[in-house]
Design a protein around this motif. Structure first.
Motif: not given
Ligand code: PBG
Length: 355
Positions: A85, A127, A130, A137, A185, A215, A220-221, A224, A237, A294, A333
């Motif tokens: 990432f 994606c 970021e 996204c 993703s 997804k 739980f993100y 991350f 999202r 994460s 992780y």
């Molecule tokens: C980005 C992406 C995310 C994760 C992986 N790719 C975050 C999201 O969708 O907000 C989450 C991974 C994690 O929480 O470990 N699209």
């Protein structure tokens, strides 16, 4: 025959017997380690990432050379791969850093490939979140012009098809840099087909696609998003990621990705989604990856730090359960620690309530 002729405990009596009849194996080669690589001025040290008392070493932002070191460690421990990432120094509305051939993930991919030619597989996350200044996204368009697709009342929406075009460029750029696998993703419709088409057109006919098919819009993100700097600036999202209540829809997503040319499919998060790992595997017959995300990592770390869990035992139990549910590949992780524990004493006694 039932008890007393049948005694289930006979085969549980010793480590030797337990090992002989164990149904599910867990190997380092099945594990993938996510890495966050930051452009120089976006780098911060590990301790400031978590913004809490919980240390989350797996979520530190790394320099390119630190990422190469991690990849080397992953290789030494026999991990299957690393999942990259990027944390760019500059963001814009289109997320152009994501498809920059000199972008941070592209540079890291080249550096890992050069330093470790026989090293772990490099999987590039595809994606925009970021890289976009709004943290979504995909790219935005006005709600006024397309009110039916608005995810915020009166607010902007994600332009699916324009986003898909950019995502295809991202994937090609990663393949050009030497990524072994590309992993979209974003959850836009049609992106797997567009990515397959673009890769083939550019001659990357042998680059596999690991689709984040199922997804979910998950709670739980959080860690991350702190690490990757990808929290949406507004809204959430739920207009593109799956509703956690919907299992059939998740299977349908996976089947569509198969039709579009996915080579592997993913279920994410993992812990609360074992039913879907199984269902997606049955329906698609493709290799399935489970993403132990994460927040799931943070829960174990926090509980272990508080003395509530034996971290080693809890992690190996979780990873084994994802294999049992049907995942061939697990993104976690905990991957480096898990590989060390597997090498040392896979059947060591458990400290805690089950000892
Ligand atoms: C980005 C992406 C995310 C994760 C992986 N790719 C975050 C999201 O969708 O907000 C989450 C991974 C994690 O929480 O470990 N699209």
């Amino acid at each position: 025959m039932a008890y007393p002729q049948t005694r289930m405990r006979r085969l549980r009596a010793t480590a030797g017997l337990r090992g002989l009849v164990r149904e599910t194996d867990l190997r380092a080669g099945q594990l993938v380690l996510p890495l966050f690589v930051a452009e120089a001025d976006a780098r911060i040290d590990a301790s400031s990432v978590a913004e809490s008392d919980i240390a989350l070493p797996g979520l530190a932002r790394l320099s390119i050379s630190a990422a190469v070191d991690c990849a080397r460690e992953a290789a030494e421990l026999g991990l299957g791969g690393v999942l990259l990432f990027g944390v760019p120094a500059h963001k814009d509305p289109e997320g152009s850093g994501a498809y920059d051939d000199e972008g941070v993930v592209q540079l890291t991919t080249r550096a890992i490939k050069q330093a470790l030619p026989g090293g772990p597989l490099v999987i590039a996350d595809v994606c925009l979140c970021e890289y976009t200044d709004h943290g979504h996204c995909g790219v935005l368009r006005d709600a006024e012009s397309h009110p039916s697709t608005g995810f915020m009342p009166g607010g902007p929406t994600i332009d699916n098809d324009a986003s898909v075009e950019l995502l295809a460029r991202v994937a090609v750029s990663h393949a050009r840099a030497g990524a072994d696998i590309v992993a979209p993703s974003d959850m836009m419709d049609g992106r797997v087909g567009a990515i397959r088409g673009a890769l083939d057109e550019e001659g990357f006919t042998d680059t596999p696609i690991l689709a984040y098919s199922a997804k979910f819009a998950s709670a739980f993100y959080g860690p991350f998003r702190d690490a990757a700097g990808s929290t949406p600036a507004f809204g959430d999202r739920r207009a593109y990621q799956l509703d956690p209540a919907n299992g059939r829809e998740a299977v349908r997503e996976a089947l569509l990705d198969v039709q579009e040319g996915a080579d592997m499919v993913m279920v994410k998060p993992a812990l609360a989604y074992g039913d879907l790992i199984r269902a997606v595997k049955r329906a698609t017959r493709l290799p399935v990856a489970a993403y132990n995300v994460s927040g799931e990592y943070a829960m174990v770390k926090a509980a272990a730090a508080a003395g509530h869990l034996d971290e080693r035992a809890a992690v190996l139990e979780i990873l084994t359960s994802l294999r049992r549910a049907g995942a061939e590949t697990i993104i976690s992780y905990h991957a480096l620690d898990a590989a060390r524990w597997l090498a040392q004493a896979p059947d060591a006694p458990v400290r805690g309530s089950t000892a």
